[in-house]
Design a protein around this motif. Sequence first.
Motif, mmCIF file in Angstrom:
data_model
loop_
_atom_site.group_PDB
_atom_site.id
_atom_site.type_symbol
_atom_site.label_atom_id
_atom_site.label_comp_id
_atom_site.label_asym_id
_atom_site.label_seq_id
_atom_site.Cartn_x
_atom_site.Cartn_y
_atom_site.Cartn_z
ATOM 1 N N GLU A 140 0.501 -1.314 -0.110
ATOM 2 C CA GLU A 140 0.307 -0.103 -0.580
ATOM 3 C C GLU A 140 0.978 1.444 0.298
ATOM 4 O O GLU A 140 0.544 2.020 -0.868
ATOM 5 C CB GLU A 140 -0.991 0.227 1.026
ATOM 6 N N ARG A 141 1.953 0.744 0.827
ATOM 7 C CA ARG A 141 2.606 2.686 1.300
ATOM 8 C C ARG A 141 3.435 2.433 -0.354
ATOM 9 O O ARG A 141 3.531 4.149 -0.591
ATOM 10 C CB ARG A 141 3.713 2.335 1.711
ATOM 11 N N TYR A 142 3.764 1.832 -1.115
ATOM 12 C CA TYR A 142 4.268 1.438 -1.961
ATOM 13 C C TYR A 142 3.923 2.122 -2.979
ATOM 14 O O TYR A 142 4.449 2.644 -4.072
ATOM 15 C CB TYR A 142 5.104 0.242 -2.906
ATOM 16 N N ILE A 143 2.401 1.846 -3.294
ATOM 17 C CA ILE A 143 1.499 2.204 -4.617
ATOM 18 C C ILE A 143 1.518 3.777 -4.265
ATOM 19 O O ILE A 143 1.785 4.676 -5.150
ATOM 20 C CB ILE A 143 0.697 1.873 -4.686
ATOM 21 N N CYS A 144 0.914 4.154 -2.971
ATOM 22 C CA CYS A 144 1.198 4.909 -2.805
ATOM 23 C C CYS A 144 2.319 6.528 -2.798
ATOM 24 O O CYS A 144 2.116 7.492 -3.291
ATOM 25 C CB CYS A 144 0.640 6.296 -0.803
ATOM 26 N N HIS A 152 -4.944 6.761 -4.695
ATOM 27 C CA HIS A 152 -6.487 6.927 -4.455
ATOM 28 C C HIS A 152 -7.872 5.824 -4.731
ATOM 29 O O HIS A 152 -8.730 5.610 -4.119
ATOM 30 C CB HIS A 152 -7.437 8.536 -4.988
ATOM 31 N N ARG A 153 -7.627 4.875 -5.843
ATOM 32 C CA ARG A 153 -8.087 4.526 -6.784
ATOM 33 C C ARG A 153 -7.998 3.288 -6.263
ATOM 34 O O ARG A 153 -8.737 2.702 -6.396
ATOM 35 C CB ARG A 153 -8.127 4.625 -8.539
ATOM 36 N N THR A 156 -7.995 1.046 -0.351
ATOM 37 C CA THR A 156 -9.573 2.063 -0.307
ATOM 38 C C THR A 156 -9.140 1.264 1.699
ATOM 39 O O THR A 156 -8.287 0.005 1.405
ATOM 40 C CB THR A 156 -9.751 2.455 -1.436
ATOM 41 N N ASN A 157 -10.500 1.713 2.379
ATOM 42 C CA ASN A 157 -10.491 0.840 3.510
ATOM 43 C C ASN A 157 -10.621 -0.730 2.635
ATOM 44 O O ASN A 157 -10.734 -1.958 3.576
ATOM 45 C CB ASN A 157 -11.630 1.391 4.283
ATOM 46 N N ARG A 158 -11.787 -0.713 1.649
ATOM 47 C CA ARG A 158 -12.102 -2.058 0.999
ATOM 48 C C ARG A 158 -11.503 -3.287 0.984
ATOM 49 O O ARG A 158 -11.485 -4.057 1.292
ATOM 50 C CB ARG A 158 -13.235 -1.868 -0.162
ATOM 51 N N THR A 159 -10.279 -2.189 0.250
ATOM 52 C CA THR A 159 -8.825 -3.103 -0.200
ATOM 53 C C THR A 159 -7.907 -3.267 1.068
ATOM 54 O O THR A 159 -7.634 -4.720 0.851
ATOM 55 C CB THR A 159 -7.905 -2.087 -1.255
#
Length: 429
Positions: A140-144, A152-153, A156-159
């Motif tokens: 997650e941090r890698y993508i951010c 942003h896509r 997410t919390n659902r992911t």
Amino acid sequence: MEGASQAEELILSHSFCSFDNITEHEHDQQSIDMVFWSNVAVLPVIALIGLCCNLLNVAILTSNRAARRIPSWTLLLALAVCDCLFLVFATLDVTPLSIPSLAFSPSFNHFFSHVVLYIRTLASTFYKSSVLIVLAFNVERYICVVYPLRSHRICTNRTSRNAICAAIAISFLCSLQWPLAYEVRHCNLPGSNEYYYVILLTTNQALKFYYRTMDYVSLFGFNVLPILGLLYMNCRIIFTLRRVVDEDSRRDEETKLADGALVQQESSSSRTLNANAMLFAVVIMLLICVGPQAPARLLFDIYGQYHPKAIVYTCLTQQLVFLNASLNFCLYCVVSKRYRTLMRQTLKRLIRKIEGVSDRPFQLSLKTKSSSAHATSLEEHPSRNAIGMQLIPQTRILTTILPKMLRGEGPELNVILCDRKAFYLPVNH
């Protein structure tokens, strides 16, 4: 934590039956003492401290609205819960069989032998779930950082919730080899009518192959590959952040106000570095504590599980695994100023709740000659109650007025109301 625990290995020694096909090594007293002190003293203490820290971590993350704005809040909360459950089940797995009074108790042996494999399954599940959650945290941090336009896509919390459910499901499926490939048998003691239950690897060749396969899947899928993936992604994150820092520094040097003064702003790169501080701390701890599991597994193949060197190394790696599940909270406090602030707020809130329970308001009725009439008058005229309430210091009430009232020497008062700071006395005019 993969492979049979050392406590169980020692229990399945020649004291019960002759298992020539299990081991060629006799356990020396030094190895036995090391297993005892590791499983009975060191690991439970680490687990107790880790439980307290992780429970406080859960309280911090759930009781503060500001905590929900921490990046990867869902994954941090799931990691704390999985670490708590791992510490509980792992301690139940390794500690009881290392205590002689329990290990040689027939009733305890009959009960524990039939549940320990399921306890180990749960401990293995939550251990592997923690590794996968840290990996998801890193992804997650890698993508951010590396792909901010897609974050942003994707992030997410659902992911995050789906990643947690997938991690637990995969970990559980990769931990089923314990109850499937091992079986409980009873073993008669020589020269006695008593018998004990022992846990042995099944003789079914298909289940043996399944166990060996899952053993290597666990080794590579939850140790080697996650470590390599974490190293790669963190290197990319660090290089990206350094490039952003250099670009921001160059941009700040070129940005000036009309009067020529340099604009002083907090760069976005600094905020990004702060947001990833927890990630780097958790990953470094994982590499230090979980990385040695791979060499330990190789020692089993070289020397065998019962060799003294393998036993010593396994005790050390087990302690590192327990530390990895216990010290995340301390790392958060060290690397994150925001987390330390949330911790102080949570502790103050807990202390206020405790004080509120101990200082709960009470009423003390003291009957006097005109108590009934005066009480009725107070109930019928609430506005007069407020006027007739006089604030008197608590020390004066306890040392002067209250003793006189009890002796009948004080004024005619109906009720004493107490809050946290002072007594309020309705007085007669």
